[in-house]
Design a protein around this motif. Structure first.
Motif, short mmCIF file in Angstrom:
data_model
loop_
_atom_site.label_atom_id
_atom_site.label_comp_id
_atom_site.label_asym_id
_atom_site.label_seq_id
_atom_site.Cartn_x
_atom_site.Cartn_y
_atom_site.Cartn_z
N THR A 1 46.27 37.49 43.00
CA THR A 1 47.08 38.69 43.20
C THR A 1 47.44 38.90 44.66
OG1 THR A 1 47.26 41.03 42.64
CG2 THR A 1 45.16 40.30 43.55
N HIS A 2 48.37 39.82 44.85
CA HIS A 2 48.78 40.25 46.18
C HIS A 2 47.67 41.07 46.83
CE1 HIS A 2 50.99 42.54 49.25
NE2 HIS A 2 51.84 41.53 49.25
N LEU A 3 47.62 41.02 48.15
CA LEU A 3 46.62 41.75 48.93
C LEU A 3 46.52 43.22 48.54
CD1 LEU A 3 47.85 40.42 52.39
CD2 LEU A 3 45.70 39.75 51.30
N ALA A 4 47.65 43.85 48.27
CA ALA A 4 47.68 45.29 48.04
C ALA A 4 46.99 45.70 46.75
CB ALA A 4 49.13 45.79 48.03
N PHE A 5 46.74 44.74 45.85
CA PHE A 5 46.19 45.08 44.54
C PHE A 5 44.83 44.44 44.29
CE2 PHE A 5 50.77 45.48 44.38
CZ PHE A 5 50.92 46.74 43.83
N MET A 6 44.22 43.87 45.32
CA MET A 6 42.94 43.19 45.11
C MET A 6 41.85 44.14 44.64
SD MET A 6 42.82 40.37 48.18
CE MET A 6 43.85 38.88 48.06
N ASP A 7 41.78 45.31 45.20
CA ASP A 7 40.74 46.27 44.79
C ASP A 7 40.98 46.74 43.36
OD1 ASP A 7 39.39 46.18 47.22
OD2 ASP A 7 40.62 47.78 48.07
N GLN A 8 42.22 47.05 43.04
CA GLN A 8 42.52 47.54 41.69
C GLN A 8 42.16 46.49 40.64
OE1 GLN A 8 46.63 48.59 41.02
NE2 GLN A 8 46.29 49.18 38.90
N ILE A 9 42.51 45.23 40.91
CA ILE A 9 42.23 44.17 39.95
C ILE A 9 40.74 43.88 39.87
CG2 ILE A 9 42.53 41.68 39.57
CD1 ILE A 9 45.47 42.08 40.35
N ALA A 10 40.04 43.91 41.01
CA ALA A 10 38.59 43.72 40.98
C ALA A 10 37.93 44.73 40.05
CB ALA A 10 38.01 43.84 42.39
N LYS A 11 38.42 45.94 40.04
CA LYS A 11 37.81 46.99 39.22
C LYS A 11 38.10 46.83 37.73
CE LYS A 11 37.80 50.32 43.01
NZ LYS A 11 38.46 51.47 43.65
N THR A 12 39.08 45.98 37.38
CA THR A 12 39.33 45.74 35.95
C THR A 12 38.31 44.78 35.36
OG1 THR A 12 40.88 43.89 36.29
CG2 THR A 12 41.80 46.13 36.29
N TYR A 13 37.60 44.03 36.21
CA TYR A 13 36.55 43.13 35.75
C TYR A 13 35.24 43.94 35.69
CZ TYR A 13 39.64 39.11 36.15
OH TYR A 13 40.67 38.21 35.97
N LYS A 14 35.13 44.80 34.68
CA LYS A 14 34.12 45.85 34.72
C LYS A 14 33.02 45.70 33.68
CE LYS A 14 37.42 48.84 32.26
NZ LYS A 14 38.26 50.05 32.38
N HIS A 15 32.86 44.52 33.10
CA HIS A 15 31.76 44.32 32.16
C HIS A 15 30.42 44.68 32.79
CE1 HIS A 15 29.08 42.47 29.25
NE2 HIS A 15 28.53 41.77 30.22
N ASN A 16 29.60 45.40 32.05
CA ASN A 16 28.26 45.79 32.50
C ASN A 16 28.31 46.50 33.85
OD1 ASN A 16 25.50 46.06 32.36
ND2 ASN A 16 25.06 44.03 33.18
N ASP A 17 29.20 47.51 33.92
CA ASP A 17 29.34 48.33 35.13
C ASP A 17 29.71 47.50 36.36
OD1 ASP A 17 28.74 50.72 33.81
OD2 ASP A 17 26.58 50.39 34.05
N GLY A 18 30.58 46.50 36.14
CA GLY A 18 31.06 45.71 37.28
C GLY A 18 30.03 44.76 37.85
N ALA A 19 29.20 44.18 36.97
CA ALA A 19 28.10 43.33 37.44
C ALA A 19 28.59 42.12 38.22
CB ALA A 19 27.25 42.87 36.24
N LEU A 20 29.78 41.59 37.87
CA LEU A 20 30.27 40.40 38.58
C LEU A 20 30.56 40.73 40.04
CD1 LEU A 20 31.13 37.46 38.58
CD2 LEU A 20 33.40 38.18 37.79
N TRP A 21 31.23 41.86 40.29
CA TRP A 21 31.52 42.21 41.69
C TRP A 21 30.26 42.68 42.42
CZ3 TRP A 21 35.69 40.32 39.70
CH2 TRP A 21 36.69 39.89 40.55
N ASP A 22 29.30 43.23 41.69
CA ASP A 22 28.00 43.51 42.31
C ASP A 22 27.36 42.22 42.82
OD1 ASP A 22 28.21 46.20 41.83
OD2 ASP A 22 26.92 46.20 40.05
N LEU A 23 27.49 41.16 42.04
CA LEU A 23 26.96 39.86 42.46
C LEU A 23 27.70 39.36 43.70
CD1 LEU A 23 25.23 37.32 42.13
CD2 LEU A 23 26.89 36.51 40.42
N HIS A 24 29.03 39.48 43.68
CA HIS A 24 29.82 39.09 44.87
C HIS A 24 29.32 39.82 46.11
CE1 HIS A 24 32.36 37.00 42.18
NE2 HIS A 24 33.28 37.91 41.97
N HIS A 25 29.07 41.11 45.98
CA HIS A 25 28.67 41.90 47.13
C HIS A 25 27.26 41.56 47.59
CE1 HIS A 25 32.00 44.99 46.18
NE2 HIS A 25 32.33 44.31 47.26
N ARG A 26 26.38 41.23 46.67
CA ARG A 26 25.03 40.80 47.06
C ARG A 26 25.10 39.50 47.86
NH1 ARG A 26 21.90 41.02 41.43
NH2 ARG A 26 20.15 40.21 42.68
#
Length: 519
Positions: free
Chosen positions: A467-492
Protein backbone atom coordinates in the motif's frame (compact mmCIF):
# COMPACT_ATOMS: atom_id res chain seq x y z
CA UNK A 1 18.71 24.37 3.47
CA UNK A 2 15.53 22.46 4.30
CA UNK A 3 13.53 24.01 7.15
CA UNK A 4 12.08 20.63 8.16
CA UNK A 5 13.60 18.97 11.19
CA UNK A 6 13.46 15.40 12.48
CA UNK A 7 11.01 15.03 15.34
CA UNK A 8 12.65 15.55 18.75
CA UNK A 9 16.00 16.83 17.36
CA UNK A 10 17.07 20.47 17.75
CA UNK A 11 18.88 22.43 15.05
CA UNK A 12 22.41 22.44 16.58
CA UNK A 13 22.33 18.67 17.16
CA UNK A 14 20.99 18.11 13.64
CA UNK A 15 23.80 20.17 12.06
CA UNK A 16 26.38 18.31 14.14
CA UNK A 17 24.95 14.95 13.08
CA UNK A 18 25.07 15.96 9.42
CA UNK A 19 28.71 17.02 9.78
CA UNK A 20 29.54 13.61 11.24
CA UNK A 21 27.67 11.88 8.43
CA UNK A 22 29.50 13.99 5.82
CA UNK A 23 32.80 12.82 7.30
CA UNK A 24 31.66 9.22 6.71
CA UNK A 25 30.12 9.33 3.22
CA UNK A 26 31.63 12.54 1.83
CA UNK A 27 30.11 16.00 1.96
CA UNK A 28 28.81 15.70 -1.61
CA UNK A 29 26.64 12.74 -0.53
CA UNK A 30 24.77 14.57 2.23
CA UNK A 31 21.88 16.59 0.79
CA UNK A 32 20.17 19.40 2.70
CA UNK A 33 19.08 21.89 0.02
CA UNK A 34 15.52 22.00 -1.27
CA UNK A 35 16.34 21.16 -4.90
CA UNK A 36 18.04 17.80 -4.39
CA UNK A 37 15.61 16.94 -1.59
CA UNK A 38 12.68 17.50 -3.95
CA UNK A 39 13.66 14.29 -5.76
CA UNK A 40 12.62 12.38 -2.63
CA UNK A 41 8.99 13.45 -2.76
CA UNK A 42 6.08 11.36 -4.01
CA UNK A 43 5.32 13.08 -7.30
CA UNK A 44 1.99 11.27 -7.70
CA UNK A 45 0.77 11.51 -4.10
CA UNK A 46 -2.89 11.70 -3.06
CA UNK A 47 -1.76 13.96 -0.24
CA UNK A 48 -1.48 17.73 -0.47
CA UNK A 49 1.79 19.30 -1.59
CA UNK A 50 4.23 19.81 1.27
CA UNK A 51 3.48 16.54 3.06
CA UNK A 52 5.93 13.64 3.53
CA UNK A 53 9.09 15.61 2.78
CA UNK A 54 12.54 14.86 4.25
CA UNK A 55 14.90 17.02 6.28
CA UNK A 56 18.05 15.69 4.61
CA UNK A 57 19.39 12.73 2.63
CA UNK A 58 22.52 10.61 3.08
CA UNK A 59 23.85 8.25 0.40
CA UNK A 60 26.40 5.68 1.61
CA UNK A 61 28.60 3.80 -0.84
CA UNK A 62 29.10 0.49 0.96
CA UNK A 63 28.20 -1.63 3.96
CA UNK A 64 30.97 -0.13 6.13
CA UNK A 65 29.59 3.38 5.60
CA UNK A 66 26.13 2.08 6.50
CA UNK A 67 27.46 0.70 9.77
CA UNK A 68 29.22 3.96 10.64
CA UNK A 69 26.20 6.06 9.67
CA UNK A 70 23.93 3.92 11.86
CA UNK A 71 26.10 4.81 14.84
CA UNK A 72 25.42 8.48 14.18
CA UNK A 73 21.71 7.96 13.63
CA UNK A 74 21.50 6.04 16.91
CA UNK A 75 23.57 8.61 18.83
CA UNK A 76 21.29 11.48 17.78
CA UNK A 77 18.14 9.32 17.51
CA UNK A 78 17.54 10.51 13.97
CA UNK A 79 14.63 8.76 12.22
CA UNK A 80 15.73 7.57 8.78
CA UNK A 81 13.86 6.22 5.75
CA UNK A 82 15.80 3.51 3.94
CA UNK A 83 15.31 2.65 0.27
CA UNK A 84 17.28 1.25 -2.64
CA UNK A 85 16.07 2.54 -5.99
CA UNK A 86 13.18 4.74 -4.90
CA UNK A 87 10.80 3.88 -7.76
CA UNK A 88 7.91 2.61 -5.67
CA UNK A 89 5.44 4.88 -7.48
CA UNK A 90 1.71 4.51 -6.79
CA UNK A 91 2.79 3.38 -3.31
CA UNK A 92 4.69 6.49 -2.20
CA UNK A 93 7.84 6.46 -4.31
CA UNK A 94 10.95 7.36 -2.29
CA UNK A 95 9.08 9.64 0.13
CA UNK A 96 9.39 9.13 3.92
CA UNK A 97 6.57 7.98 6.15
CA UNK A 98 6.57 11.37 7.91
CA UNK A 99 8.08 14.73 7.10
CA UNK A 100 11.44 15.40 8.71
CA UNK A 101 12.99 11.94 8.35
CA UNK A 102 16.52 11.67 6.95
CA UNK A 103 16.56 9.71 3.69
CA UNK A 104 19.00 6.79 3.72
CA UNK A 105 19.50 6.46 -0.03
CA UNK A 106 21.29 3.26 -1.11
CA UNK A 107 21.30 3.90 -4.88
CA UNK A 108 25.09 4.28 -4.95
CA UNK A 109 25.32 0.63 -3.93
CA UNK A 110 24.53 -0.69 -7.39
CA UNK A 111 26.93 -3.53 -8.05
CA UNK A 112 25.96 -6.83 -9.64
CA UNK A 113 28.22 -8.98 -7.48
CA UNK A 114 27.74 -12.32 -9.19
CA UNK A 115 25.87 -14.03 -12.00
CA UNK A 116 25.88 -17.81 -11.90
CA UNK A 117 24.84 -19.24 -15.26
CA UNK A 118 24.90 -22.87 -14.12
CA UNK A 119 22.57 -22.44 -11.16
CA UNK A 120 20.64 -19.48 -12.56
CA UNK A 121 20.99 -16.67 -10.04
CA UNK A 122 22.43 -13.22 -9.47
CA UNK A 123 23.66 -11.49 -6.31
CA UNK A 124 22.83 -7.77 -6.31
CA UNK A 125 23.04 -4.64 -4.18
CA UNK A 126 20.08 -2.32 -3.44
CA UNK A 127 20.64 0.13 -6.31
CA UNK A 128 20.58 -2.42 -9.15
CA UNK A 129 17.66 -1.83 -11.52
CA UNK A 130 15.97 -4.27 -13.88
CA UNK A 131 17.42 -2.38 -16.83
CA UNK A 132 20.93 -2.61 -15.38
CA UNK A 133 20.72 -6.34 -14.69
CA UNK A 134 19.16 -7.06 -18.08
CA UNK A 135 21.91 -5.13 -19.91
CA UNK A 136 24.61 -6.85 -17.86
CA UNK A 137 23.24 -10.30 -18.69
CA UNK A 138 23.20 -9.49 -22.39
CA UNK A 139 26.71 -7.98 -22.29
CA UNK A 140 28.21 -11.12 -20.74
CA UNK A 141 26.37 -13.40 -23.16
CA UNK A 142 24.13 -14.89 -20.48
CA UNK A 143 21.04 -16.88 -21.43
CA UNK A 144 19.31 -15.99 -18.17
CA UNK A 145 16.18 -13.84 -18.05
CA UNK A 146 15.32 -11.06 -15.64
CA UNK A 147 11.74 -10.97 -14.38
CA UNK A 148 10.99 -7.23 -14.44
CA UNK A 149 8.16 -5.45 -12.72
CA UNK A 150 6.04 -3.30 -15.03
CA UNK A 151 8.40 -0.26 -15.04
CA UNK A 152 11.93 -1.39 -15.93
CA UNK A 153 13.62 1.37 -13.92
CA UNK A 154 12.60 -0.25 -10.62
CA UNK A 155 14.98 -1.97 -8.24
CA UNK A 156 15.47 -5.75 -8.32
CA UNK A 157 15.95 -5.87 -4.55
CA UNK A 158 13.40 -3.23 -3.64
CA UNK A 159 10.58 -4.84 -5.60
CA UNK A 160 11.22 -8.25 -4.03
CA UNK A 161 11.33 -6.69 -0.55
CA UNK A 162 7.96 -5.04 -1.24
CA UNK A 163 6.37 -8.38 -2.30
CA UNK A 164 6.29 -7.21 -5.92
CA UNK A 165 5.50 -9.33 -8.96
CA UNK A 166 6.47 -9.73 -12.61
CA UNK A 167 5.12 -11.61 -15.59
CA UNK A 168 7.39 -14.55 -16.46
CA UNK A 169 7.19 -17.95 -14.68
CA UNK A 170 9.50 -16.34 -12.07
CA UNK A 171 6.89 -13.68 -11.34
CA UNK A 172 6.69 -13.97 -7.53
CA UNK A 173 9.82 -12.02 -6.68
CA UNK A 174 10.05 -12.88 -3.01
CA UNK A 175 9.74 -16.59 -3.77
CA UNK A 176 12.64 -16.14 -6.21
CA UNK A 177 14.74 -14.31 -3.60
CA UNK A 178 17.46 -16.46 -2.02
CA UNK A 179 19.82 -15.23 0.69
CA UNK A 180 20.24 -11.77 2.21
CA UNK A 181 22.94 -9.74 3.87
CA UNK A 182 21.39 -7.41 6.43
CA UNK A 183 22.83 -4.69 8.67
CA UNK A 184 20.81 -4.45 11.88
CA UNK A 185 20.13 -1.16 13.64
CA UNK A 186 23.13 -1.67 15.96
CA UNK A 187 25.46 -2.26 12.99
CA UNK A 188 25.69 -6.04 13.27
CA UNK A 189 25.85 -7.81 9.89
CA UNK A 190 23.75 -10.95 9.43
CA UNK A 191 23.62 -13.29 6.44
CA UNK A 192 20.57 -15.50 6.10
CA UNK A 193 20.35 -19.10 4.97
CA UNK A 194 23.57 -20.78 3.84
CA UNK A 195 25.24 -17.37 3.78
CA UNK A 196 25.84 -17.86 7.51
CA UNK A 197 28.40 -20.56 6.61
CA UNK A 198 31.74 -18.90 5.87
CA UNK A 199 32.65 -19.46 2.24
CA UNK A 200 29.45 -21.37 1.43
CA UNK A 201 29.12 -21.96 -2.34
CA UNK A 202 25.38 -22.51 -1.94
CA UNK A 203 24.23 -19.18 -0.50
CA UNK A 204 22.06 -18.41 -3.55
CA UNK A 205 21.17 -22.03 -4.31
CA UNK A 206 18.98 -22.80 -1.30
CA UNK A 207 16.94 -20.65 1.05
CA UNK A 208 17.24 -22.98 3.99
CA UNK A 209 19.66 -23.35 6.87
CA UNK A 210 19.46 -24.79 10.36
CA UNK A 211 17.01 -22.84 12.46
CA UNK A 212 14.28 -20.28 11.60
CA UNK A 213 13.97 -18.72 8.16
CA UNK A 214 14.39 -14.96 8.61
CA UNK A 215 14.38 -13.57 5.07
CA UNK A 216 10.68 -12.71 5.11
CA UNK A 217 11.15 -10.70 8.30
CA UNK A 218 13.11 -8.10 6.33
CA UNK A 219 10.43 -7.62 3.65
CA UNK A 220 7.99 -4.72 4.06
CA UNK A 221 9.54 -4.06 7.45
CA UNK A 222 11.91 -1.80 9.36
CA UNK A 223 14.00 -4.40 11.19
CA UNK A 224 17.26 -3.99 9.23
CA UNK A 225 18.99 -2.59 6.15
CA UNK A 226 19.33 -5.19 3.38
CA UNK A 227 22.64 -4.71 1.54
CA UNK A 228 22.84 -7.83 -0.65
CA UNK A 229 20.20 -10.17 -2.03
CA UNK A 230 20.26 -13.24 -4.22
CA UNK A 231 17.64 -13.55 -6.95
CA UNK A 232 16.92 -16.62 -9.03
CA UNK A 233 16.84 -16.01 -12.79
CA UNK A 234 14.99 -18.02 -15.41
CA UNK A 235 17.07 -19.83 -18.07
CA UNK A 236 15.99 -18.83 -21.57
CA UNK A 237 13.51 -21.49 -22.72
CA UNK A 238 13.75 -23.20 -26.13
CA UNK A 239 10.30 -21.93 -27.04
CA UNK A 240 7.96 -19.06 -26.14
CA UNK A 241 4.31 -18.69 -27.18
CA UNK A 242 2.59 -15.51 -25.94
CA UNK A 243 -1.09 -14.97 -26.54
CA UNK A 244 -3.96 -12.60 -25.83
CA UNK A 245 -7.65 -13.46 -25.59
CA UNK A 246 -10.32 -10.77 -25.47
CA UNK A 247 -13.67 -11.26 -23.71
CA UNK A 248 -16.76 -9.22 -24.53
CA UNK A 249 -18.56 -8.91 -21.19
CA UNK A 250 -17.52 -7.67 -17.76
CA UNK A 251 -19.20 -10.67 -16.12
CA UNK A 252 -16.90 -12.98 -18.14
CA UNK A 253 -14.34 -12.35 -15.40
CA UNK A 254 -15.81 -15.23 -13.38
CA UNK A 255 -15.55 -17.71 -16.25
CA UNK A 256 -12.02 -16.55 -17.09
CA UNK A 257 -10.66 -17.39 -13.67
CA UNK A 258 -12.61 -20.60 -13.29
CA UNK A 259 -10.94 -21.70 -16.54
CA UNK A 260 -7.51 -20.39 -15.52
CA UNK A 261 -7.31 -21.96 -12.06
CA UNK A 262 -6.61 -25.60 -13.08
CA UNK A 263 -4.22 -24.42 -15.79
CA UNK A 264 -2.27 -22.40 -13.23
CA UNK A 265 -2.32 -24.96 -10.39
CA UNK A 266 -0.98 -27.61 -12.78
CA UNK A 267 1.54 -25.20 -14.36
CA UNK A 268 0.11 -25.63 -17.84
CA UNK A 269 0.25 -21.81 -17.88
CA UNK A 270 3.47 -21.27 -15.93
CA UNK A 271 3.73 -17.49 -15.93
CA UNK A 272 1.96 -14.77 -13.98
CA UNK A 273 -1.07 -14.43 -16.24
CA UNK A 274 -3.10 -11.25 -16.20
CA UNK A 275 -6.62 -10.11 -17.07
CA UNK A 276 -6.54 -6.41 -17.94
CA UNK A 277 -9.67 -4.29 -18.07
CA UNK A 278 -10.59 -2.28 -21.16
CA UNK A 279 -9.50 1.16 -19.94
CA UNK A 280 -6.12 0.04 -18.57
CA UNK A 281 -5.42 -1.69 -21.87
CA UNK A 282 -6.47 1.17 -24.13
CA UNK A 283 -4.78 3.88 -22.05
CA UNK A 284 -1.41 2.90 -23.55
CA UNK A 285 -2.56 4.26 -26.90
CA UNK A 286 -5.18 6.98 -26.40
CA UNK A 287 -6.62 9.36 -23.80
CA UNK A 288 -9.92 9.64 -22.00
CA UNK A 289 -10.68 13.09 -23.44
CA UNK A 290 -10.44 11.67 -26.97
CA UNK A 291 -13.65 9.77 -26.23
CA UNK A 292 -15.30 11.57 -23.32
CA UNK A 293 -14.73 14.95 -21.72
CA UNK A 294 -17.53 14.80 -19.17
CA UNK A 295 -17.38 14.25 -15.43
CA UNK A 296 -17.74 10.89 -13.75
CA UNK A 297 -17.16 7.38 -15.13
CA UNK A 298 -17.24 6.77 -18.86
CA UNK A 299 -20.72 5.64 -20.03
CA UNK A 300 -21.15 2.05 -21.20
CA UNK A 301 -21.97 3.16 -24.76
CA UNK A 302 -18.60 4.87 -25.05
CA UNK A 303 -16.81 1.91 -23.48
CA UNK A 304 -18.30 -0.27 -26.23
CA UNK A 305 -17.06 2.13 -28.89
CA UNK A 306 -13.55 2.10 -27.39
CA UNK A 307 -13.57 -1.70 -27.45
CA UNK A 308 -14.73 -1.75 -31.06
CA UNK A 309 -12.24 0.88 -32.23
CA UNK A 310 -9.27 -0.97 -30.73
CA UNK A 311 -10.32 -4.63 -31.10
CA UNK A 312 -10.41 -5.08 -27.35
CA UNK A 313 -12.64 -6.80 -24.85
CA UNK A 314 -13.99 -5.65 -21.52
CA UNK A 315 -11.29 -8.05 -20.26
CA UNK A 316 -8.07 -8.81 -22.11
CA UNK A 317 -6.21 -11.89 -20.93
CA UNK A 318 -2.46 -12.28 -21.45
CA UNK A 319 -0.34 -15.34 -20.74
CA UNK A 320 2.42 -17.39 -22.37
CA UNK A 321 3.69 -20.94 -22.71
CA UNK A 322 7.38 -21.81 -22.43
CA UNK A 323 9.61 -24.80 -23.16
CA UNK A 324 10.35 -27.23 -26.01
CA UNK A 325 7.96 -26.62 -28.95
CA UNK A 326 6.30 -30.07 -28.75
CA UNK A 327 5.43 -29.48 -25.08
CA UNK A 328 4.17 -25.98 -25.85
CA UNK A 329 1.88 -27.27 -28.59
CA UNK A 330 0.57 -30.08 -26.41
CA UNK A 331 -0.20 -27.66 -23.56
CA UNK A 332 -1.65 -25.17 -26.00
CA UNK A 333 -4.48 -27.60 -26.80
CA UNK A 334 -5.49 -27.58 -23.14
CA UNK A 335 -5.30 -23.78 -22.95
CA UNK A 336 -7.26 -23.24 -26.14
CA UNK A 337 -9.98 -25.69 -25.13
CA UNK A 338 -10.46 -24.06 -21.72
CA UNK A 339 -9.98 -20.37 -22.47
CA UNK A 340 -11.79 -20.25 -25.84
CA UNK A 341 -14.88 -21.99 -24.50
CA UNK A 342 -16.25 -18.67 -23.19
CA UNK A 343 -18.71 -17.21 -25.73
CA UNK A 344 -17.31 -14.29 -27.71
CA UNK A 345 -13.66 -15.04 -26.90
CA UNK A 346 -11.20 -13.88 -29.58
CA UNK A 347 -7.63 -15.16 -29.78
CA UNK A 348 -4.61 -13.11 -30.85
CA UNK A 349 -1.14 -14.52 -31.42
CA UNK A 350 0.08 -11.19 -32.82
CA UNK A 351 -1.17 -7.62 -33.12
CA UNK A 352 0.33 -4.98 -35.39
CA UNK A 353 1.04 -1.43 -34.24
CA UNK A 354 -0.25 -2.12 -30.74
CA UNK A 355 2.02 -0.74 -27.97
CA UNK A 356 0.02 -2.49 -25.25
CA UNK A 357 0.57 -5.88 -26.93
CA UNK A 358 4.26 -5.16 -27.47
CA UNK A 359 4.63 -4.15 -23.83
CA UNK A 360 3.06 -7.33 -22.48
CA UNK A 361 5.01 -9.58 -24.86
CA UNK A 362 8.27 -7.99 -23.72
CA UNK A 363 7.40 -8.34 -20.03
CA UNK A 364 6.50 -12.02 -20.38
CA UNK A 365 9.90 -12.74 -21.92
CA UNK A 366 11.86 -10.79 -19.34
CA UNK A 367 12.56 -7.54 -21.23
CA UNK A 368 12.28 -4.40 -19.05
CA UNK A 369 10.48 -1.41 -20.55
CA UNK A 370 8.63 1.72 -19.49
CA UNK A 371 5.48 1.50 -21.61
CA UNK A 372 3.16 1.29 -18.62
CA UNK A 373 3.97 4.87 -17.67
CA UNK A 374 2.23 6.02 -20.85
CA UNK A 375 -1.09 5.17 -19.23
CA UNK A 376 -0.61 8.24 -17.03
CA UNK A 377 -1.74 10.21 -20.09
CA UNK A 378 -5.24 8.73 -19.80
CA UNK A 379 -6.29 11.46 -17.35
CA UNK A 380 -3.29 13.80 -17.33
CA UNK A 381 -1.87 15.47 -14.28
CA UNK A 382 0.15 12.47 -13.17
CA UNK A 383 -1.69 11.45 -10.03
CA UNK A 384 -2.20 7.76 -9.36
CA UNK A 385 -2.38 5.41 -6.42
CA UNK A 386 -2.76 1.63 -6.48
CA UNK A 387 -5.22 -0.27 -4.31
CA UNK A 388 -4.02 -3.88 -4.19
CA UNK A 389 -6.17 -6.49 -2.47
CA UNK A 390 -5.41 -10.22 -2.57
CA UNK A 391 -7.87 -12.99 -3.28
CA UNK A 392 -7.95 -16.57 -4.47
CA UNK A 393 -8.11 -17.11 -8.27
CA UNK A 394 -11.77 -18.04 -8.01
CA UNK A 395 -14.25 -16.76 -10.55
CA UNK A 396 -17.07 -15.89 -8.16
CA UNK A 397 -14.68 -14.22 -5.71
CA UNK A 398 -12.96 -12.22 -8.46
CA UNK A 399 -16.27 -10.98 -9.88
CA UNK A 400 -17.56 -10.08 -6.41
CA UNK A 401 -14.43 -8.10 -5.64
CA UNK A 402 -14.54 -6.39 -9.04
CA UNK A 403 -18.19 -5.37 -8.69
CA UNK A 404 -17.62 -3.98 -5.19
CA UNK A 405 -14.59 -1.93 -6.21
CA UNK A 406 -16.01 -0.75 -9.54
CA UNK A 407 -19.17 0.49 -7.80
CA UNK A 408 -17.15 2.45 -5.25
CA UNK A 409 -15.03 3.97 -8.03
CA UNK A 410 -18.20 5.12 -9.78
CA UNK A 411 -19.67 6.43 -6.52
CA UNK A 412 -16.67 8.73 -6.17
CA UNK A 413 -16.70 9.75 -9.85
CA UNK A 414 -13.75 7.63 -11.03
CA UNK A 415 -13.39 5.08 -13.80
CA UNK A 416 -12.50 1.55 -12.79
CA UNK A 417 -9.01 0.91 -14.22
CA UNK A 418 -7.55 -2.38 -13.07
CA UNK A 419 -6.05 -5.78 -13.67
CA UNK A 420 -6.03 -9.21 -12.01
CA UNK A 421 -2.66 -10.96 -11.91
CA UNK A 422 -2.76 -14.68 -11.11
CA UNK A 423 -0.02 -16.50 -9.26
CA UNK A 424 -0.27 -20.18 -8.33
CA UNK A 425 -3.01 -19.98 -5.71
CA UNK A 426 -3.41 -16.27 -5.26
CA UNK A 427 -4.59 -13.30 -7.23
CA UNK A 428 -3.31 -9.73 -7.02
CA UNK A 429 -6.05 -7.27 -7.93
CA UNK A 430 -4.45 -3.94 -8.88
CA UNK A 431 -6.82 -0.98 -9.07
CA UNK A 432 -5.15 2.14 -10.44
CA UNK A 433 -6.96 5.23 -9.22
CA UNK A 434 -5.94 8.00 -11.63
CA UNK A 435 -6.41 11.70 -11.01
CA UNK A 436 -5.09 15.11 -11.92
CA UNK A 437 -2.98 16.27 -8.97
CA UNK A 438 -3.69 19.88 -9.89
CA UNK A 439 -7.41 19.24 -9.33
CA UNK A 440 -7.83 19.46 -5.55
CA UNK A 441 -11.35 17.99 -5.59
CA UNK A 442 -10.21 15.04 -7.69
CA UNK A 443 -7.12 14.41 -5.55
CA UNK A 444 -9.16 14.51 -2.33
CA UNK A 445 -11.74 12.20 -3.90
CA UNK A 446 -9.02 9.66 -4.75
CA UNK A 447 -7.83 9.71 -1.14
CA UNK A 448 -11.34 9.25 0.24
CA UNK A 449 -12.11 6.46 -2.23
CA UNK A 450 -8.97 4.58 -1.23
CA UNK A 451 -9.76 4.88 2.48
CA UNK A 452 -13.29 3.62 1.87
CA UNK A 453 -12.03 0.64 -0.13
CA UNK A 454 -9.60 -0.43 2.60
CA UNK A 455 -12.38 -0.85 5.15
CA UNK A 456 -14.92 -2.37 2.79
CA UNK A 457 -12.43 -4.87 1.39
CA UNK A 458 -11.45 -5.91 4.92
CA UNK A 459 -15.12 -6.35 5.86
CA UNK A 460 -15.43 -8.69 2.85
CA UNK A 461 -12.35 -10.64 3.96
CA UNK A 462 -9.80 -9.14 1.56
CA UNK A 463 -6.51 -7.61 2.74
CA UNK A 464 -4.00 -5.57 0.76
CA UNK A 465 -0.57 -6.99 0.09
CA UNK A 466 1.05 -3.60 -0.42
CA UNK A 467 0.00 0.00 0.00
CA UNK A 468 0.77 3.69 -0.20
CA UNK A 469 2.50 5.36 2.75
CA UNK A 470 -0.61 7.32 3.67
CA UNK A 471 -2.65 4.18 4.36
CA UNK A 472 -0.15 1.91 6.11
CA UNK A 473 -1.64 2.44 9.57
CA UNK A 474 -5.21 1.97 8.38
CA UNK A 475 -4.36 -1.27 6.59
CA UNK A 476 -2.29 -2.58 9.51
CA UNK A 477 -5.37 -2.21 11.70
CA UNK A 478 -7.45 -4.38 9.36
CA UNK A 479 -5.22 -7.35 10.24
CA UNK A 480 -6.95 -7.61 13.60
CA UNK A 481 -7.24 -11.31 14.42
CA UNK A 482 -6.89 -11.90 18.17
CA UNK A 483 -6.80 -8.17 18.97
CA UNK A 484 -4.10 -7.45 16.38
CA UNK A 485 -1.69 -10.14 17.59
CA UNK A 486 0.32 -10.05 14.34
CA UNK A 487 1.17 -6.35 14.67
CA UNK A 488 1.83 -6.85 18.38
CA UNK A 489 4.47 -9.37 17.29
CA UNK A 490 5.90 -6.87 14.80
CA UNK A 491 6.19 -4.28 17.55
CA UNK A 492 7.84 -6.69 19.98
CA UNK A 493 10.47 -7.44 17.33
CA UNK A 494 10.89 -3.73 16.60
CA UNK A 495 11.55 -2.93 20.26
CA UNK A 496 14.28 -5.56 20.50
CA UNK A 497 16.00 -5.08 17.14
CA UNK A 498 15.76 -1.28 16.95
CA UNK A 499 15.31 0.07 20.50
CA UNK A 500 16.01 3.68 19.44
CA UNK A 501 13.41 3.41 16.69
CA UNK A 502 15.61 4.91 13.97
CA UNK A 503 14.88 2.54 11.06
CA UNK A 504 11.95 3.69 8.87
CA UNK A 505 9.49 4.43 11.69
CA UNK A 506 5.93 3.63 10.66
CA UNK A 507 6.85 1.40 7.73
CA UNK A 508 3.82 -0.84 7.13
CA UNK A 509 2.32 0.47 10.37
CA UNK A 510 5.24 -0.75 12.50
CA UNK A 511 6.19 2.05 14.90
CA UNK A 512 8.88 2.32 17.57
CA UNK A 513 7.62 2.54 21.14
CA UNK A 514 8.15 6.31 21.45
CA UNK A 515 6.01 6.99 18.36
CA UNK A 516 3.45 4.21 18.70
CA UNK A 517 0.62 6.27 20.12
CA UNK A 518 0.57 8.42 16.96
CA UNK A 519 0.46 5.48 14.53
Amino acid sequence: MSTRMPQGVDAPAFRKALDELAAIVGKEWVFVDELPLSTYRDAYSPLADGELLPSAAVAPANMEQIQQALKVFNAYQLPIWTFGNGRNFAYGGPAPRQSGYVMFDLKRMNRILEVNEKYGYALVEPGVSYYQLHRHLRQIGSKLWVDPAAPGWGGVMGNALEHGAGYTPYGDHFIMQCGMEVVLADGQVVRTGQGAIEGSPHWQSTKHAAGPHFDGMFTQSNFGVVTKMGIWLMPEPPGYKPFMITYEREEDLAAIFDAVLPLKINQVIPNAAVAVDLLWEVSAKTTRRHYFDGKGPIPDSIRKKIASDHDLGMWNFYAALYGPPPIIENNWKLVEEAMMSIPGAKLYLSRENDPAWDYRIQLMRGEPNMTEFSIMNWIGGGGHINFSPISAPDGKEALSQYNLIKQRCHDYGFDYIGEFLVGWRDMHHILMIMYDRADEVMRKGAYDLFAKLVDEAADAGFGEYRTHLAFMDQIAKTYKHNDGALWDLHHRLKDVLDPNGILSPGKQGIWPKAMRNQG
